[in-house]
Design an enzyme around this catalytic site. Sequence first.
Site, PDB file in Angstrom:
ATOM      1  N   SER A 158      70.008  43.675  20.822  1.00  0.00           N
ATOM      2  CA  SER A 158      71.354  43.557  20.592  1.00  0.00           C
ATOM      3  C   SER A 158      72.097  42.806  21.824  1.00  0.00           C
ATOM      4  CB  SER A 158      72.007  44.678  20.195  1.00  0.00           C
ATOM      5  OG  SER A 158      73.479  44.686  20.276  1.00  0.00           O
ATOM      6  N   TYR A 213      74.441  53.271  21.966  1.00  0.00           N
ATOM      7  CA  TYR A 213      73.852  52.198  21.231  1.00  0.00           C
ATOM      8  C   TYR A 213      73.346  51.218  22.011  1.00  0.00           C
ATOM      9  CZ  TYR A 213      73.211  48.194  18.131  1.00  0.00           C
ATOM     10  OH  TYR A 213      72.781  47.195  17.461  1.00  0.00           O
TER      11      TYR A 213
END
Length: 283
Positions: free
Chosen positions: A174, A187
């Site tokens: 990501s 995350y």
Amino acid sequence: MSQEPPAQQQSYPGETGPMRPQPRDEMGDYTGRDLLADKKALVSGGDSGIGRAVCAAFAKEGADVAIGYLSEDAEAEHTAELVRRQGRRSLQIRGDVADEQHCYDMVEQTAGEFGRIDVLVVHAATQEPVSDFAELSTEQLRRTYEVNVFGAFWTVRAAAPHLAPGASVVITGSVNGLRGNKSLIDYATSKAAVHNLTHSLAQHYMQDGIRVNCVAPGPVWTPLIPSTLGEEKVEGFGSHAPMGRAADPDEIAPSYVFFASNRLSSYYTGEVLAPTGGEIQAS
């Protein structure tokens, strides 16, 4: 995306049907070139969003595809039908990658059905924002790392005996793992971990002829967004990107085809490809 999403919310893990606007996730205008002819692929988190687009693209390139997913039976069946429409075999495997035994079983089912695994896409992930770091519970931290990091370790480790020279592993990272995120701290750090896992596994498996790469997208309009973010963050999601919008899954899936295909990326391993809509990353 043709329009910015309005405020909306769903229960986790979310479904494609209620999303407004509908994401492009079926690779409808994509033409395959037999880049993965007769390859056997396993895609964890393949039921919807980027995972669905990857499965559809792989099938159009000639691959049989096993679809790992958490609990979204109807979504997984829809993705499987996209694979079957291309005359390719599909396999749906339900379960939680936070369970080590499930990761092993998912790999063994795929290898048992297809005979081998040529392409492994480790895509399943979870996120949950917090407004204050002090609110980040140990339970949430463990869950995030069990899915995003441990699940990746366990899945690749289980698949290793089935990967022959020429095989390709693609892990989903990501942009948040590249530059952090103040409300997705667990995350973002979990994605930084899988970026490093990519680098490390690439070095480890290079002598075996197995390539390991990572795709680290920016904002992408998938069911994970309205099912994990508050309405105020969903409204206009992705407008902060330099291109002024989020990507559709169909725009990200070709990156996975690139890494999966030896014809296209035989000299690439240990790479993190970041389709971020123009956000420049410091090297």
